[in-house]
Design a protein around this motif. Structure first.
Motif, PDB file in Angstrom:
ATOM      1  N   SER A   6     -44.739  -3.071 -10.655  1.00 38.00           N
ATOM      2  CA  SER A   6     -43.371  -2.788 -11.092  1.00 38.00           C
ATOM      3  C   SER A   6     -43.207  -3.232 -12.542  1.00 38.00           C
ATOM      4  O   SER A   6     -43.627  -4.334 -12.916  1.00 38.00           O
ATOM      5  CB  SER A   6     -42.351  -3.530 -10.222  1.00 38.00           C
ATOM      6  OG  SER A   6     -42.487  -3.172  -8.862  1.00 38.00           O
ATOM      7  N   LEU A   7     -42.593  -2.384 -13.346  1.00 38.08           N
ATOM      8  CA  LEU A   7     -42.309  -2.685 -14.739  1.00 38.08           C
ATOM      9  C   LEU A   7     -40.807  -2.831 -14.917  1.00 38.08           C
ATOM     10  O   LEU A   7     -40.034  -2.021 -14.391  1.00 38.08           O
ATOM     11  CB  LEU A   7     -42.809  -1.570 -15.660  1.00 38.08           C
ATOM     12  CG  LEU A   7     -44.249  -1.088 -15.489  1.00 38.08           C
ATOM     13  CD1 LEU A   7     -44.563  -0.023 -16.520  1.00 38.08           C
ATOM     14  CD2 LEU A   7     -45.228  -2.240 -15.585  1.00 38.08           C
ATOM     15  N   LYS A   8     -40.399  -3.833 -15.662  1.00 39.52           N
ATOM     16  CA  LYS A   8     -38.976  -4.039 -15.926  1.00 39.52           C
ATOM     17  C   LYS A   8     -38.775  -4.309 -17.414  1.00 39.52           C
ATOM     18  O   LYS A   8     -39.294  -5.276 -17.967  1.00 39.52           O
ATOM     19  CB  LYS A   8     -38.436  -5.213 -15.105  1.00 39.52           C
ATOM     20  CG  LYS A   8     -36.920  -5.381 -15.236  1.00 39.52           C
ATOM     21  CD  LYS A   8     -36.401  -6.453 -14.286  1.00 39.52           C
ATOM     22  CE  LYS A   8     -34.883  -6.571 -14.400  1.00 39.52           C
ATOM     23  NZ  LYS A   8     -34.348  -7.617 -13.484  1.00 39.52           N
ATOM     24  N   ASN A   9     -38.040  -3.410 -18.044  1.00 43.02           N
ATOM     25  CA  ASN A   9     -37.632  -3.559 -19.447  1.00 43.02           C
ATOM     26  C   ASN A   9     -38.808  -3.815 -20.384  1.00 43.02           C
ATOM     27  O   ASN A   9     -38.743  -4.680 -21.265  1.00 43.02           O
ATOM     28  CB  ASN A   9     -36.606  -4.692 -19.593  1.00 43.02           C
ATOM     29  CG  ASN A   9     -35.361  -4.456 -18.768  1.00 43.02           C
ATOM     30  OD1 ASN A   9     -34.936  -3.308 -18.580  1.00 43.02           O
ATOM     31  ND2 ASN A   9     -34.770  -5.527 -18.254  1.00 43.02           N
ATOM     32  N   ILE A  10     -39.895  -3.047 -20.206  1.00 42.24           N
ATOM     33  CA  ILE A  10     -41.074  -3.230 -21.051  1.00 42.24           C
ATOM     34  C   ILE A  10     -40.806  -2.671 -22.445  1.00 42.24           C
ATOM     35  O   ILE A  10     -40.487  -1.491 -22.610  1.00 42.24           O
ATOM     36  CB  ILE A  10     -42.306  -2.552 -20.441  1.00 42.24           C
ATOM     37  CG1 ILE A  10     -42.681  -3.204 -19.114  1.00 42.24           C
ATOM     38  CG2 ILE A  10     -43.490  -2.584 -21.420  1.00 42.24           C
ATOM     39  CD1 ILE A  10     -43.127  -4.643 -19.216  1.00 42.24           C
ATOM     40  N   ASN A  29     -38.888   1.117 -17.423  1.00 43.82           N
ATOM     41  CA  ASN A  29     -38.713   0.609 -16.059  1.00 43.82           C
ATOM     42  C   ASN A  29     -39.380   1.583 -15.086  1.00 43.82           C
ATOM     43  O   ASN A  29     -39.158   2.795 -15.166  1.00 43.82           O
ATOM     44  CB  ASN A  29     -37.231   0.473 -15.712  1.00 43.82           C
ATOM     45  CG  ASN A  29     -36.547  -0.590 -16.553  1.00 43.82           C
ATOM     46  OD1 ASN A  29     -36.587  -1.768 -16.245  1.00 43.82           O
ATOM     47  ND2 ASN A  29     -35.911  -0.168 -17.651  1.00 43.82           N
ATOM     48  N   LEU A  30     -40.176   1.030 -14.164  1.00 48.04           N
ATOM     49  CA  LEU A  30     -40.975   1.912 -13.311  1.00 48.04           C
ATOM     50  C   LEU A  30     -41.523   1.138 -12.122  1.00 48.04           C
ATOM     51  O   LEU A  30     -41.843  -0.044 -12.237  1.00 48.04           O
ATOM     52  CB  LEU A  30     -42.142   2.476 -14.124  1.00 48.04           C
ATOM     53  CG  LEU A  30     -43.148   3.380 -13.422  1.00 48.04           C
ATOM     54  CD1 LEU A  30     -42.494   4.679 -12.962  1.00 48.04           C
ATOM     55  CD2 LEU A  30     -44.337   3.664 -14.337  1.00 48.04           C
ATOM     56  N   SER A  65     -41.276  -7.512 -18.041  1.00 52.40           N
ATOM     57  CA  SER A  65     -42.128  -8.106 -17.004  1.00 52.40           C
ATOM     58  C   SER A  65     -42.923  -7.045 -16.249  1.00 52.40           C
ATOM     59  O   SER A  65     -42.466  -5.923 -16.047  1.00 52.40           O
ATOM     60  CB  SER A  65     -41.277  -8.897 -16.002  1.00 52.40           C
ATOM     61  OG  SER A  65     -40.380  -8.036 -15.320  1.00 52.40           O
ATOM     62  N   VAL A  66     -44.142  -7.432 -15.864  1.00 49.93           N
ATOM     63  CA  VAL A  66     -45.009  -6.633 -14.993  1.00 49.93           C
ATOM     64  C   VAL A  66     -45.220  -7.439 -13.723  1.00 49.93           C
ATOM     65  O   VAL A  66     -45.728  -8.565 -13.779  1.00 49.93           O
ATOM     66  CB  VAL A  66     -46.365  -6.332 -15.658  1.00 49.93           C
ATOM     67  CG1 VAL A  66     -47.258  -5.550 -14.697  1.00 49.93           C
ATOM     68  CG2 VAL A  66     -46.173  -5.564 -16.954  1.00 49.93           C
ATOM     69  N   THR A  67     -44.845  -6.887 -12.585  1.00 47.53           N
ATOM     70  CA  THR A  67     -44.950  -7.596 -11.308  1.00 47.53           C
ATOM     71  C   THR A  67     -45.879  -6.845 -10.384  1.00 47.53           C
ATOM     72  O   THR A  67     -45.710  -5.631 -10.158  1.00 47.53           O
ATOM     73  CB  THR A  67     -43.568  -7.734 -10.638  1.00 47.53           C
ATOM     74  OG1 THR A  67     -42.676  -8.380 -11.540  1.00 47.53           O
ATOM     75  CG2 THR A  67     -43.674  -8.541  -9.352  1.00 47.53           C
ATOM     76  N   ILE A 214     -39.340   6.504 -20.581  1.00 48.15           N
ATOM     77  CA  ILE A 214     -39.585   7.504 -19.543  1.00 48.15           C
ATOM     78  C   ILE A 214     -38.437   8.501 -19.563  1.00 48.15           C
ATOM     79  O   ILE A 214     -37.302   8.169 -19.218  1.00 48.15           O
ATOM     80  CB  ILE A 214     -39.734   6.849 -18.165  1.00 48.15           C
ATOM     81  CG1 ILE A 214     -40.996   5.990 -18.139  1.00 48.15           C
ATOM     82  CG2 ILE A 214     -39.806   7.929 -17.079  1.00 48.15           C
ATOM     83  CD1 ILE A 214     -41.239   5.275 -16.818  1.00 48.15           C
ATOM     84  N   GLU A 215     -38.752   9.716 -20.003  1.00 45.67           N
ATOM     85  CA  GLU A 215     -37.754  10.785 -20.051  1.00 45.67           C
ATOM     86  C   GLU A 215     -37.420  11.272 -18.654  1.00 45.67           C
ATOM     87  O   GLU A 215     -36.262  11.463 -18.295  1.00 45.67           O
ATOM     88  CB  GLU A 215     -38.286  11.946 -20.891  1.00 45.67           C
ATOM     89  CG  GLU A 215     -37.362  13.144 -20.988  1.00 45.67           C
ATOM     90  CD  GLU A 215     -36.176  12.883 -21.897  1.00 45.67           C
ATOM     91  OE1 GLU A 215     -35.161  13.568 -21.733  1.00 45.67           O
ATOM     92  OE2 GLU A 215     -36.271  11.987 -22.766  1.00 45.67           O
ATOM     93  N   ARG A 216     -38.479  11.463 -17.847  1.00 42.18           N
ATOM     94  CA  ARG A 216     -38.280  11.930 -16.477  1.00 42.18           C
ATOM     95  C   ARG A 216     -39.548  11.680 -15.661  1.00 42.18           C
ATOM     96  O   ARG A 216     -40.645  11.674 -16.218  1.00 42.18           O
ATOM     97  CB  ARG A 216     -37.966  13.432 -16.445  1.00 42.18           C
ATOM     98  CG  ARG A 216     -37.450  13.913 -15.092  1.00 42.18           C
ATOM     99  CD  ARG A 216     -37.254  15.432 -15.051  1.00 42.18           C
ATOM    100  NE  ARG A 216     -36.419  15.912 -16.153  1.00 42.18           N
ATOM    101  CZ  ARG A 216     -36.184  17.206 -16.360  1.00 42.18           C
ATOM    102  NH1 ARG A 216     -36.743  18.117 -15.564  1.00 42.18           N
ATOM    103  NH2 ARG A 216     -35.433  17.590 -17.374  1.00 42.18           N
TER     104      ARG A 216
END
Length: 246
Positions: A6-10, A29-30, A65-67, A214-216
């Motif tokens: 999981s990626l948050k606000n990279i 975010n992903l 963060s990368v989780t 990430i556009e889509r």
């Protein structure tokens, strides 16, 4: 299905000089699910490879963060590079087995794994050859075999087919799909070829021009094996192309 990563606000900024900063990625975010084939596409300079390096732990300097999923670590990952990245002083067999050394497996088990990967990728006759004696396609086969020898839960691939001729690339893509369907690692790949993404991916993340966002995320519901000359294949290619170049 649980996310494996999981990626948050990279956000990633390169500072070439004290007064010059280049923002490569912004607020990414992903979540990527276990066992899926996930591909990033986007224009040149959109930060695709940088994002892959951040996810794999090769790039340490970033914000956000990368989780990883519980119990998972970098030991569960492997990386296939665009430029093969083989050790020139090692033989094919030694290159494939390099990642097994740190795992302290019994020699007999290491030899068995190496033999299995040599056979899988048609490299048995080249086991004692060195990288400079191989074609580009054979070198990339060694790179993929080395990455898979450690049975990774996550396989990162950075433009793995871009240095290959079209016939060799198509052959290796087919082999990769077969291995993914048999072993079910999570594959996270970067490519600039929309056709490759449509052929391989479960989901496709389209990045914006720099700074990359990430556009889509496009769901790929085409049934496998995918027929490249089908109307559905062309339609999805066009959809992704229009997101990248509206």
């Amino acid at each position: 299905m649980q996310p494996v990563i999981s990626l948050k606000n990279i956000t990633k900024t390169f500072a070439d000089h004290p007064d010059e900063h280049l923002e490569a990625l912004s607020n990414v975010n992903l979540e990527i699910l276990g066992g899926e084939f996930f591909i990033f596409v986007g224009p040149s300079g959109s930060g695709k490879s940088t994002l892959l390096r951040i996810m794999s732990g090769l790039e340490k300097s970033y914000s956000g963060s990368v989780t990883l999923a519980p119990g998972m670590s970098q030991n569960d990952m492997s990386f296939v590079f665009q430029q093969f990245a083989l050790f020139p002083w090692l033989t094919v067999a030694e290159n494939i087995g390099f990642g097994l050394i740190a795992r302290r497996l019994p020699p007999a088990q290491q030899h068995r794994i190496i033999a299995d990967e040599l056979k899988r990728f048609g490299l048995e006759k080249f086991a004692h050859a060195h990288p400079h004696e191989l074609s580009g396609g054979m070198r990339q086969r060694v790179g993929v075999a080395r990455a898979l020898a450690t049975s990774p839960k996550i396989l990162f691939m950075d433009e793995p087919f871009s240095e290959l001729d079209s016939f060799t690339a198509a052959e290796l893509r087919g082999e990769l799909l077969t291995i993914w369907q048999e072993r079910k690692p999570t594959v996270i790949m970067v490519t600039h070829m929309i056709e490759d993404a449509v052929e391989l991916a479960d989901r496709i993340a389209v990045l914006t021009p720099r700074p990359g966002r990430i556009e889509r995320i496009v769901e790929n519901r085409l049934p496998r094996p995918r027929e490249k000359r089908s109307g559905g294949f062309y339609k999805l290619e066009d959809e992704i192309y229009k997101i990248i170049k509206p």
